[in-house]
Design a protein around this motif. Structure first.
Motif, PDB file in Angstrom:
ATOM      1  N   GLY A  88       1.960  -1.860  -4.496  1.00 10.02           N
ATOM      2  CA  GLY A  88       1.602  -0.444  -4.470  1.00 10.02           C
ATOM      3  C   GLY A  88       1.570   0.170  -3.087  1.00 10.02           C
ATOM      4  O   GLY A  88       1.180   1.331  -2.945  1.00 10.02           O
ATOM      5  N   GLY A  89       1.946  -0.589  -2.059  1.00 13.95           N
ATOM      6  CA  GLY A  89       1.922  -0.047  -0.698  1.00 13.95           C
ATOM      7  C   GLY A  89       0.509   0.294  -0.245  1.00 13.95           C
ATOM      8  O   GLY A  89       0.274   1.313   0.394  1.00 13.95           O
ATOM      9  N   ALA A  90      -0.425  -0.581  -0.560  1.00 13.30           N
ATOM     10  CA  ALA A  90      -1.851  -0.318  -0.325  1.00 13.30           C
ATOM     11  C   ALA A  90      -2.214  -0.219   1.155  1.00 13.30           C
ATOM     12  O   ALA A  90      -1.579  -0.830   2.008  1.00 13.30           O
ATOM     13  N   GLU A  91      -3.274   0.565   1.398  1.00 16.05           N
ATOM     14  CA  GLU A  91      -3.891   0.649   2.722  1.00 16.05           C
ATOM     15  C   GLU A  91      -5.201  -0.117   2.764  1.00 16.05           C
ATOM     16  O   GLU A  91      -5.672  -0.485   3.834  1.00 16.05           O
ATOM     17  N   VAL A  92      -5.805  -0.317   1.592  1.00 16.43           N
ATOM     18  CA  VAL A  92      -7.058  -1.065   1.492  1.00 16.43           C
ATOM     19  C   VAL A  92      -6.905  -2.158   0.433  1.00 16.43           C
ATOM     20  O   VAL A  92      -6.164  -1.993  -0.538  1.00 16.43           O
ATOM     21  N   PHE A  93      -7.620  -3.253   0.657  1.00 17.53           N
ATOM     22  CA  PHE A  93      -7.417  -4.447  -0.152  1.00 17.53           C
ATOM     23  C   PHE A  93      -8.732  -5.015  -0.665  1.00 17.53           C
ATOM     24  O   PHE A  93      -9.787  -4.818  -0.066  1.00 17.53           O
ATOM     25  N   ALA A 100      -8.684  -2.995 -10.177  1.00 21.57           N
ATOM     26  CA  ALA A 100      -7.253  -3.197 -10.422  1.00 21.57           C
ATOM     27  C   ALA A 100      -6.598  -3.468  -9.070  1.00 21.57           C
ATOM     28  O   ALA A 100      -6.853  -2.745  -8.099  1.00 21.57           O
ATOM     29  N   VAL A 101      -5.782  -4.526  -9.005  1.00 16.25           N
ATOM     30  CA  VAL A 101      -5.143  -4.920  -7.747  1.00 16.25           C
ATOM     31  C   VAL A 101      -3.634  -5.048  -7.941  1.00 16.25           C
ATOM     32  O   VAL A 101      -3.173  -5.385  -9.035  1.00 16.25           O
ATOM     33  N   ASP A 102      -2.891  -4.800  -6.863  1.00 20.39           N
ATOM     34  CA  ASP A 102      -1.456  -5.065  -6.924  1.00 20.39           C
ATOM     35  C   ASP A 102      -1.227  -6.542  -6.574  1.00 20.39           C
ATOM     36  O   ASP A 102      -2.184  -7.305  -6.401  1.00 20.39           O
ATOM     37  N   LYS A 103       0.024  -6.952  -6.488  1.00 21.55           N
ATOM     38  CA  LYS A 103       0.294  -8.387  -6.280  1.00 21.55           C
ATOM     39  C   LYS A 103      -0.141  -8.884  -4.906  1.00 21.55           C
ATOM     40  O   LYS A 103      -0.192 -10.085  -4.672  1.00 21.55           O
ATOM     41  N   ASN A 104      -0.514  -7.973  -4.006  1.00 19.93           N
ATOM     42  CA  ASN A 104      -1.043  -8.344  -2.689  1.00 19.93           C
ATOM     43  C   ASN A 104      -2.556  -8.139  -2.610  1.00 19.93           C
ATOM     44  O   ASN A 104      -3.116  -8.125  -1.529  1.00 19.93           O
ATOM     45  N   GLY A 139      -3.967  -5.395  -3.162  1.00 18.07           N
ATOM     46  CA  GLY A 139      -4.192  -4.025  -2.706  1.00 18.07           C
ATOM     47  C   GLY A 139      -4.878  -3.211  -3.791  1.00 18.07           C
ATOM     48  O   GLY A 139      -4.614  -3.425  -4.982  1.00 18.07           O
ATOM     49  N   ILE A 140      -5.754  -2.287  -3.365  1.00 21.07           N
ATOM     50  CA  ILE A 140      -6.490  -1.495  -4.355  1.00 21.07           C
ATOM     51  C   ILE A 140      -6.351   0.015  -4.176  1.00 21.07           C
ATOM     52  O   ILE A 140      -6.689   0.763  -5.090  1.00 21.07           O
ATOM     53  N   THR A 192      -7.801  -6.490 -13.019  1.00 17.21           N
ATOM     54  CA  THR A 192      -6.535  -6.141 -13.643  1.00 17.21           C
ATOM     55  C   THR A 192      -5.466  -6.351 -12.580  1.00 17.21           C
ATOM     56  O   THR A 192      -5.481  -5.681 -11.546  1.00 17.21           O
ATOM     57  N   LYS A 193      -4.575  -7.302 -12.847  1.00 13.18           N
ATOM     58  CA  LYS A 193      -3.517  -7.604 -11.882  1.00 13.18           C
ATOM     59  C   LYS A 193      -2.246  -6.856 -12.277  1.00 13.18           C
ATOM     60  O   LYS A 193      -1.768  -6.982 -13.403  1.00 13.18           O
TER      61      LYS A 193
END
Length: 166
Positions: free
Chosen positions: A122-127, A6-10, A12-13, A116-117
């Motif tokens: 989500g303000g991710a630190e890892v992508f 599942a990833v955010d719009k950038n 990010g995971i 899953t987009k």
């Protein structure tokens, strides 16, 4: 072999060794696709599960260099051991489930990625690798967005046109 993420719009995971969002519909999707199958992960992903316990109703394989053998999952020390272990299973039943470094290592060997987009940051630190920017990856399926826990999510499938042999 496949991956599921599942990833955010950038793309990010995660952050602080946890998921970015609580997505009940995505958890159902994850269970539907991986139950009765083989899930392969790095040690930090296993540690992020409740009480560090493997996922139920799946064969759990953990790449854990220096990690001790366990009764509740298969621990491999390196990629060579992982390769030997995976020969025992149908590649279509094997899912890479994290974390970020392990995803990056195994991506060239995956035929598909179930992504899953999430239409949010989500303000991710890892992508995760942005598959839309990789030449050999194409989105072959995209369902209509669904709402879950206040987020709009879209289930997509990407296909690798140049799968490397693991």
């Amino acid at each position: 072999m496949k991956a599921i993420v599942a990833v955010d719009k950038n793309w990010g995971i995660g952050k602080k060794n946890d998921l970015l969002f609580s997505l009940p519909a995505d958890m159902v999707y994850f269970r539907q696709n991986t139950s009765g199958k083989v899930v392969v992960m790095g040690s930090n992903t296993l540690k992020s599960f409740p009480n560090g316990k493997p996922l139920k109703n799946r064969t759990n394989i953990v790449l854990y260099p220096g990690g001790e053998q366990r009764d509740d999952c298969i621990v491999v020390q390196n990629l060579e051991e992982l390769k030997e272990q995976l020969k025992k299973y149908n590649p279509d039943d094997v899912f890479i489930i994290g974390g970020a470094m392990f995803y990056r290592t195994m991506l060239p060997y995956c035929s598909e990625v179930l992504v899953t987009k999430v239409d949010a940051d989500g303000g991710a630190e890892v992508f995760y690798e942005n598959l839309d920017k990789l030449d050999n990856w194409k989105c072959i399926s995209s369902q209509e967005p669904v709402e879950t826990n206040g987020y709009s999510i879209t289930f997509t499938i990407y296909k690798n046109d140049n799968v490397l042999e693991f």
